[in-house]
Motif scaffolding. Structure first.
Motif, PDB file in Angstrom:
ATOM      1  N   GLU A   1       0.860  -1.189   0.000  1.00 62.62           N
ATOM      2  CA  GLU A   1       0.000   0.000   0.000  1.00 62.62           C
ATOM      3  C   GLU A   1       0.895   1.238   0.000  1.00 62.62           C
ATOM      4  O   GLU A   1       1.792   1.366   0.827  1.00 62.62           O
ATOM      5  N   ARG A   2       0.651   2.142  -0.921  1.00 63.76           N
ATOM      6  CA  ARG A   2       1.458   3.358  -0.996  1.00 63.76           C
ATOM      7  C   ARG A   2       0.592   4.531  -1.433  1.00 63.76           C
ATOM      8  O   ARG A   2      -0.488   4.361  -2.000  1.00 63.76           O
ATOM      9  N   GLU A   3       1.083   5.738  -1.180  1.00 59.74           N
ATOM     10  CA  GLU A   3       0.366   6.947  -1.586  1.00 59.74           C
ATOM     11  C   GLU A   3       0.582   7.234  -3.073  1.00 59.74           C
ATOM     12  O   GLU A   3       1.605   6.850  -3.657  1.00 59.74           O
ATOM     13  N   VAL A   4      -0.379   7.891  -3.645  1.00 55.40           N
ATOM     14  CA  VAL A   4      -0.247   8.327  -5.038  1.00 55.40           C
ATOM     15  C   VAL A   4       0.773   9.458  -5.097  1.00 55.40           C
ATOM     16  O   VAL A   4       0.692  10.428  -4.339  1.00 55.40           O
ATOM     17  N   ARG A   5       1.740   9.314  -5.978  1.00 59.14           N
ATOM     18  CA  ARG A   5       2.769  10.345  -6.119  1.00 59.14           C
ATOM     19  C   ARG A   5       2.220  11.547  -6.878  1.00 59.14           C
ATOM     20  O   ARG A   5       1.218  11.456  -7.591  1.00 59.14           O
TER      21      ARG A   5
ATOM     22  N   LEU B   1      -7.970   0.788  -4.970  1.00 51.69           N
ATOM     23  CA  LEU B   1      -7.694   2.188  -4.663  1.00 51.69           C
ATOM     24  C   LEU B   1      -8.413   2.543  -3.361  1.00 51.69           C
ATOM     25  O   LEU B   1      -9.587   2.213  -3.191  1.00 51.69           O
TER      26      LEU B   1
ATOM     27  N   ARG C   1      -9.767   5.565  -1.166  1.00 48.20           N
ATOM     28  CA  ARG C   1     -10.089   6.994  -1.254  1.00 48.20           C
ATOM     29  C   ARG C   1     -11.143   7.326  -0.184  1.00 48.20           C
ATOM     30  O   ARG C   1     -12.187   6.685  -0.122  1.00 48.20           O
TER      31      ARG C   1
ATOM     32  N   THR D   1     -12.383   1.400   0.059  1.00 49.43           N
ATOM     33  CA  THR D   1     -11.525   0.616  -0.819  1.00 49.43           C
ATOM     34  C   THR D   1     -12.292   0.277  -2.085  1.00 49.43           C
ATOM     35  O   THR D   1     -13.334  -0.396  -2.039  1.00 49.43           O
TER      36      THR D   1
ATOM     37  N   ASP E   1      -4.981   9.856  -2.520  1.00 45.83           N
ATOM     38  CA  ASP E   1      -5.371   8.464  -2.752  1.00 45.83           C
ATOM     39  C   ASP E   1      -4.227   7.525  -2.355  1.00 45.83           C
ATOM     40  O   ASP E   1      -3.051   7.907  -2.368  1.00 45.83           O
ATOM     41  N   ARG E   2      -4.601   6.287  -2.047  1.00 47.45           N
ATOM     42  CA  ARG E   2      -3.613   5.254  -1.750  1.00 47.45           C
ATOM     43  C   ARG E   2      -3.874   4.065  -2.660  1.00 47.45           C
ATOM     44  O   ARG E   2      -5.019   3.693  -2.898  1.00 47.45           O
ATOM     45  N   LEU E   3      -2.793   3.485  -3.167  1.00 47.81           N
ATOM     46  CA  LEU E   3      -2.886   2.376  -4.106  1.00 47.81           C
ATOM     47  C   LEU E   3      -2.490   1.066  -3.433  1.00 47.81           C
ATOM     48  O   LEU E   3      -1.540   1.022  -2.639  1.00 47.81           O
ATOM     49  N   ILE E   4      -3.233   0.003  -3.738  1.00 45.79           N
ATOM     50  CA  ILE E   4      -2.846  -1.348  -3.336  1.00 45.79           C
ATOM     51  C   ILE E   4      -2.216  -1.983  -4.566  1.00 45.79           C
ATOM     52  O   ILE E   4      -2.899  -2.268  -5.558  1.00 45.79           O
TER      53      ILE E   4
END
Length: 343
Positions: free
Chosen positions: A287-291, A309, A311, A315, A330-333
């Motif tokens: 899991e990380r943040e959108v750059r 995603l 938001r 999820t 947003d955070r991406l899986i």
């Protein structure tokens, strides 16, 4: 312990009994008196080779007196060995015994007291510095797996505190490099020793569901802001655990059942899911943040496969229309290869 997969030679570690400082000192005093009585016996048997400046034969009391002043290195000189045999006994027996006597009473006692002081100092220093750590309650199969995953995702050993009522489990955790607390985690006094009030996350991996509920309730009272992650055996206990303060609950028995069912019909899918659950090997879920440079793009434009995603706390699957345009925050899986991540 045997570190699987590390290639290091296994060592056999025998359990070490926990002995308090007072008991340790008492044991050494007992050994010292044994040496004293042995010296008295040797002197009394060879009393014909000793001379008392006050005159008269050497009595049992004189033998005690001589042994005491000799072992304590006082040595008044009023009773002294005069025969060659008595002097030889003093050289080969009494003098070494005197050295052992002093080591037992002085050296070892200071060592015990110094070790206790050093341990208290380390504990005080740790309590003053620990913050934003992770408390793992229960060091059984689930707890050890949780700790292993935390380490594989980059957590430091110094940031993990293990709580378990079994001293052997805590000793195993301490040997692995973690701070351990022995006690029942349903008691607030035990969780305070683990500094739960300053913890960032609390992982509840106990064996019983009712215990998990009590631990979550106690932990939430001590730390309203920490994230509490818990595992239960039965799904019917999930609502109760959430009401007790748990943020995320996993039903371990049902999760295992789903994998078993899937392995019978779709064994390859089951293997991939199991691989994803084990961090650091094969495929990993991250899991990380959108750059900043990714804002405005769709999930299909990401380099690594995006499966979900996050938001506003929701999820969303990758094919949701909302995933067509990424937004800040947003955070991406993401699925990534563990081998690629190491490069």
């Amino acid at each position: 312990m045997v570190d699987e997969g590390s290639g290091r030679q296994a060592r056999v570690l025998l359990p070490t009994p926990v002995v308090g400082p007072l008991r340790s000192v008492a044991t050494r005093i007992g050994l010292a008196f044994t040496l004293l009585f042995a010296t008295v016996l040797v002197v009394y048997i060879g009393r014909a080779g000793y001379r008392d400046s006050a005159g008269g034969p050497i009595s049992l009391l004189d033998a005690f007196y001589y042994a005491t002043v000799t072992m304590s290195t006082t040595g008044y000189g009023d009773i002294a060995p005069v025969s060659p045999g008595a002097r030889l006994i003093n050289v080969v027996f009494v003098t070494p015994v005197r050295v052992l006597f002093l080591i037992l009473l002085v050296g070892t006692t200071l060592e015990v007291l110094a070790a206790r002081t050093r341990q208290d100092w380390r504990l005080s220093r740790w309590r003053s510095r620990v913050q934003d750590h992770i408390v793992v309650v229960g060091y059984g199969t689930k707890g050890r797996s949780a700790v292993k995953t935390l380490l594989n995702t980059g957590c430091e050993r110094t940031s993990i505190v293990v709580v378990d009522p079994d001293p052997r489990m805590v000793a195993e955790a301490a040997e692995a490099g973690f701070v351990g607390v022995v006690g029942d985690a349903t008691r607030s006094s035990v969780l305070r020793r683990a500094e739960v009030a300053r913890a960032r996350e609390i992982v509840v991996a106990v064996q019983r569901d009712d215990t998990a509920v009590l631990v979550a309730l106690t932990a939430r009272q001590l730390n309203p802001a920490a994230g509490i992650r818990a595992a239960v055996r039965e799904s019917e206990n999930v609502p109760l655990l959430r009401q007790s303060g748990a943020d995320y609950v996993i039903t371990s028995s049902e999760a295992a059942g789903r994998l078993l069912g899937m392995s019978t019909t779709q064994p390859s899918v089951s293997q991939v899911i199991e691989d994803l659950l084990e961090q650091g090997r094969g495929l990993d879920l991250v899991e990380r943040e959108v750059r900043l440079e990714e804002v405005g793009k769709s999930v299909q434009e990401m380099g690594a496969p995006v499966i979900a995603l996050v938001r506003d706390g929701r999820t969303l699957p990758f094919d949701n229309p909302a995933c067509a345009r990424l937004a800040a925050g947003d955070r991406l899986i993401v699925v990534r290869s563990a081998e690629h991540a190491k490069k």
